[in-house]
Design an enzyme around this catalytic site. Sequence first.
Site, short mmCIF file in Angstrom:
data_model
loop_
_atom_site.label_atom_id
_atom_site.label_comp_id
_atom_site.label_asym_id
_atom_site.label_seq_id
_atom_site.Cartn_x
_atom_site.Cartn_y
_atom_site.Cartn_z
N ASP A 1 43.74 47.65 41.66
CA ASP A 1 44.95 48.19 41.02
C ASP A 1 44.84 49.72 41.06
OD1 ASP A 1 47.30 48.10 39.37
OD2 ASP A 1 46.07 48.25 37.59
N ARG B 1 44.37 31.56 34.20
CA ARG B 1 43.48 31.71 35.36
C ARG B 1 43.50 30.47 36.24
NH1 ARG B 1 40.27 36.26 34.56
NH2 ARG B 1 39.68 36.73 32.43
N GLU C 1 36.42 40.73 44.78
CA GLU C 1 37.23 41.17 43.63
C GLU C 1 38.58 40.42 43.65
OE1 GLU C 1 37.78 42.29 40.81
OE2 GLU C 1 37.48 44.46 40.77
N ASP C 2 39.21 40.27 42.50
CA ASP C 2 40.54 39.64 42.46
C ASP C 2 41.63 40.61 42.92
OD1 ASP C 2 40.31 41.24 40.19
OD2 ASP C 2 41.08 39.74 38.79
N PHE D 1 52.75 42.99 37.12
CA PHE D 1 51.62 42.29 36.51
C PHE D 1 51.64 40.83 36.96
CE2 PHE D 1 49.11 40.08 33.36
CZ PHE D 1 48.00 40.89 33.31
P1 5GP Z 1 41.59 48.68 38.50
O1 5GP Z 1 40.27 49.16 37.99
O2 5GP Z 1 41.69 48.68 40.01
O3 5GP Z 1 42.74 49.41 37.86
O4 5GP Z 1 41.79 47.22 37.99
C1 5GP Z 1 41.02 46.17 38.42
C2 5GP Z 1 41.04 45.06 37.41
O5 5GP Z 1 42.19 45.09 36.54
C3 5GP Z 1 41.14 43.75 38.14
O6 5GP Z 1 39.87 43.29 38.48
C4 5GP Z 1 41.86 42.87 37.14
O7 5GP Z 1 40.92 42.29 36.27
C5 5GP Z 1 42.74 43.81 36.36
N1 5GP Z 1 44.13 43.80 36.87
C6 5GP Z 1 44.77 44.76 37.57
N2 5GP Z 1 46.03 44.41 37.86
C7 5GP Z 1 46.20 43.18 37.33
C8 5GP Z 1 47.31 42.25 37.31
O8 5GP Z 1 48.40 42.48 37.83
N3 5GP Z 1 47.08 41.08 36.68
C9 5GP Z 1 45.91 40.76 36.08
N4 5GP Z 1 45.81 39.58 35.50
N5 5GP Z 1 44.85 41.59 36.09
C10 5GP Z 1 45.00 42.79 36.71
#
Ligand code: 5GP
Length: 177
Positions: free
Chosen positions: A102, A165, A98-99, A152
């Site tokens: 959050d 990206r 995963e990237d 962010f």
């Molecule tokens: P979660 O479900 O944990 O809230 O979010 C996961 C997804 O939200 C990540 O895979 C990513 O695609 C997006 N995301 C969360 N924080 C960021 C951020 O700071 N920047 C970007 N570009 N995407 C984010």
Amino acid sequence: MTDSDFVPLIKSGKIERKIKQIAKVLDKKYGQEDVCFVCVLKGAVIFYSKLLKYIKNKNVELDFVEVKSYCGTTSTGEVKMLKDISIDIKNKHLVLVEDIIDTGLTAKFMCEHFKKQKPKSILMCSLLQKPDKLSVDLNMETLVAFNIPNKFIIGYGLDLDEKYRNLKDILILKENK
Ligand code: 5GP
């Protein structure tokens, strides 16, 4: 947006050194056992391709899943699966690449989804995590390269409305942009 709208957070050299260490940890953990590495599109694509180049295990299968939960710079709170995997993960170790973690909703959603396919184990391997934003009990094994502040970010696979990206460093988007 111009260069002055972003502040550098992690340089590519540091990211790549850390990815090599993560690959070593994974090789030590699994040895030559069957492991399925699943890339969470699209944000993890650069991390995934770098990581896999350093994995020495020969019994590795690759696949891709695509999920979406973000709109612009905020989480919608709802995770949608746009593409599922096609390989059989039953009785094999599953590493979800995963990237960023959050709120943790995406990680939790995927863990519950893939558990039904009875893998031997599930590990969430994430390039980044914002520990202050975690809002769910992940209840799964995680391996995170960098913990970052609640800002962010873009670059190294991460986007803002599908752009940025390809940037080699990880950058913070300045407030009010
Ligand atoms: P979660 O479900 O944990 O809230 O979010 C996961 C997804 O939200 C990540 O895979 C990513 O695609 C997006 N995301 C969360 N924080 C960021 C951020 O700071 N920047 C970007 N570009 N995407 C984010």
